[in-house]
Design a protein around this motif. Structure first.
Motif, PDB file in Angstrom:
ATOM      1  N   HIS A  36      -7.192  -2.556   0.436  1.00 62.45           N
ATOM      2  CA  HIS A  36      -7.518  -2.288   1.836  1.00 62.45           C
ATOM      3  C   HIS A  36      -8.921  -2.750   2.219  1.00 62.45           C
ATOM      4  O   HIS A  36      -9.265  -2.756   3.398  1.00 62.45           O
ATOM      5  CB  HIS A  36      -7.340  -0.801   2.152  1.00 62.45           C
ATOM      6  CG  HIS A  36      -8.223   0.122   1.363  1.00 62.45           C
ATOM      7  ND1 HIS A  36      -7.888   0.569   0.103  1.00 62.45           N
ATOM      8  CD2 HIS A  36      -9.414   0.689   1.667  1.00 62.45           C
ATOM      9  CE1 HIS A  36      -8.838   1.380  -0.335  1.00 62.45           C
ATOM     10  NE2 HIS A  36      -9.776   1.467   0.587  1.00 62.45           N
ATOM     11  N   HIS A 146      -0.784  -6.732   3.902  1.00 62.18           N
ATOM     12  CA  HIS A 146      -1.403  -6.287   5.154  1.00 62.18           C
ATOM     13  C   HIS A 146      -0.461  -6.479   6.349  1.00 62.18           C
ATOM     14  O   HIS A 146      -0.904  -6.821   7.453  1.00 62.18           O
ATOM     15  CB  HIS A 146      -2.740  -6.993   5.399  1.00 62.18           C
ATOM     16  CG  HIS A 146      -3.836  -6.501   4.494  1.00 62.18           C
ATOM     17  ND1 HIS A 146      -5.134  -6.923   4.610  1.00 62.18           N
ATOM     18  CD2 HIS A 146      -3.835  -5.637   3.445  1.00 62.18           C
ATOM     19  CE1 HIS A 146      -5.881  -6.337   3.683  1.00 62.18           C
ATOM     20  NE2 HIS A 146      -5.103  -5.544   2.961  1.00 62.18           N
ATOM     21  N   HIS A 191      -2.754  -1.081  10.542  1.00 62.30           N
ATOM     22  CA  HIS A 191      -3.361  -0.415   9.381  1.00 62.30           C
ATOM     23  C   HIS A 191      -2.359   0.450   8.620  1.00 62.30           C
ATOM     24  O   HIS A 191      -2.708   1.520   8.114  1.00 62.30           O
ATOM     25  CB  HIS A 191      -4.561   0.426   9.803  1.00 62.30           C
ATOM     26  CG  HIS A 191      -5.586  -0.305  10.611  1.00 62.30           C
ATOM     27  ND1 HIS A 191      -6.244  -1.423  10.140  1.00 62.30           N
ATOM     28  CD2 HIS A 191      -6.041  -0.095  11.875  1.00 62.30           C
ATOM     29  CE1 HIS A 191      -7.074  -1.867  11.067  1.00 62.30           C
ATOM     30  NE2 HIS A 191      -6.968  -1.091  12.136  1.00 62.30           N
TER      31      HIS A 191
END
Length: 419
Positions: A36, A146, A191
């Motif tokens: 992340h 992602h 996210h």
């Protein structure tokens, strides 16, 4: 699929922001597989870690992950590796079918990359990889690429069943559908990788199975289980039946040089593809050891009576189902060879507890292993090895130290060598 949940719209909409704020301040940010904090995520390390972390704690996985990455820094390296080397790296981590699927999956991924130039980019593409289920695929999509992905593993299920007081048995399909619907409702479009990592951390560090740290939880204000003081009542799961027990002699068959016979286990079944001592299953009845193949009490548990044993040429008799399922082909050959030549394997330790000094627990049963030793002369070694090789059995004669250093041994075998 349900669209209504017991929590209010406000609670549902603020769940992710509260969790992400907590994660930013209190979450783990230094695990070697986390992606992340990078702009160029590596799905290989996420996939590898997700497989290792299935039913296994982070502290246990860390050294295994480091060793894998050192030896197999890319998926192509893992795909090209021999199975024995992969097994050696995995030995002791348990649930060995994961290692088999990992190796197979690496070969699949290497082929995909050769053809398409990159890892799979869709959920369906990852779910097509051996051993990858919906939650693992979602984790790879979210954290390894992602992209948008949803996870609903054991940690997530525990958090959600407590927060929403979901009473259904989590082993049932209806409850699974409810939990996935809730996980999808809560996962933010942006996210989702951060959210996935936060949910994992929440379950691993705060919302633990026992003694959850509710006072530190960012969700405690509207957690329904907390409001009811019933945190540990969730998740609801049907009570497990007690695990059955199995009993085996583990035969340390040595040659005159102190080398021990090691057999490679069949690909399917317990410890598939790993190396093991020959095992001889026995049955406990009224404190005595019965040969499971015959049902007859024997003074030597490694022997089989001539009237019941059947040669490989004639095949295992149809009524000897236990013998057929519990013994590998190699173990049948060894069992019959020892019996034919009146070779008795003696107990190594005379201070045995319940006839089994070593207890090893697996997913579905407890395994009690009694080490027994026998030394064969060179002529006997040649005869036994020839019988095994004629059946195309993979075997090695290695000292205990060499076996530990070069073979993929299940933890139970290491326990025996450390006796």
């Amino acid at each position: 699929m349900p669209t209504h949940f017991s929590q209010s719209s406000s609670s549902l909409s603020t769940f992710a922001p509260r969790l992400l704020d907590w994660f930013a301040e209190n979450g783990r940010h230094d695990l070697p597989w986390q992606q992340h904090q990078t702009d160029t995520p590596n799905p290989y390390v996420v996939w590898l870690s997700e497989v290792m972390l299935q039913q296994t704690q982070v502290t246990t996985v860390l050294p295994y992950f480091a060793r894998f990455m050192e030896s197999f820094p890319s998926v192509q390296d893992l795909a090209a590796a021999e199975w024995d080397l992969v097994a050696e790296h995995w030995a002791g981590l348990g649930y060995y079918a994961r290692a088999r699927n990992l190796h197979k999956g690496a070969k699949q991924l290497a082929e995909i990359i050769d053809e398409a130039g990159d890892f799979p980019q869709t959920l369906a593409g990852w779910e097509a990889i051996s051993g990858v289920g919906p939650s693992t695929a979602g984790a790879i999509m979210a954290m390894g690429l992602h992209k948008y992905g949803v996870i609903c593993d054991g940690n997530v299920k525990r958090v959600l069943t407590r927060w929403a007081a979901i009473e259904g048995d989590i082993t049932k399909s209806d409850t699974t559908k409810t939990l996935w619907a809730l996980a999808e409702r809560l996962t933010p479009a942006d996210h989702s990788g951060l959210f996935a990592q936060a949910m994992m951390d929440m379950g691993a560090t705060l919302c633990t199975r026992s003694k959850p740290a509710c006072l530190l939880c960012p969700l405690q204000e509207d957690c329904l289980a907390h409001a009811q003081r019933r945190e540990t009542d969730y998740p609801v799961k049907a009570k497990k039946q007690p695990k059955p027990s199995k009993f085996s002699d583990a035969l340390l068959i040595e040659n005159e040089n102190g080398e021990i016979l090691w057999l490679q286990r069949p690909d399917n079944g317990i410890w598939g593809g790993l190396w093991s001592l020959p095992l001889q299953f026995v049955e406990k009845v009224d404190g005595k050891a019965n040969n499971k193949a015959t049902g007859k009490t024997t003074a030597n548990k490694s022997a089989m009576s001539d009237d019941k044993s059947s040669s490989l040429a004639s095949g295992v008799r149809s009524n000897e189902k236990v013998y057929e399922t519990e013994f590998t082909t190699a173990e049948q050959i060894i069992h019959e060879w020892l019996d034919k030549h009146n070779v008795i394997a003696a107990p190594i330790n005379q201070t045995l507890i319940d006839d089994a000094p070593i207890k090893h627990s697996l997913t579905h049963f407890h395994w009690y292993l009694t080490p027994r030793s026998v030394t064969l002369d060179n002529k006997q070694i040649t005869a036994l090895s020839t019988a095994l090789q004629a059946a195309e059995i993979n075997l090695h004669w290695l000292t205990a130290d060499d076996a530990r250093a070069t073979l993929g041994l299940p933890r139970a075998m290491v326990k025996i060598l450390e006796r």
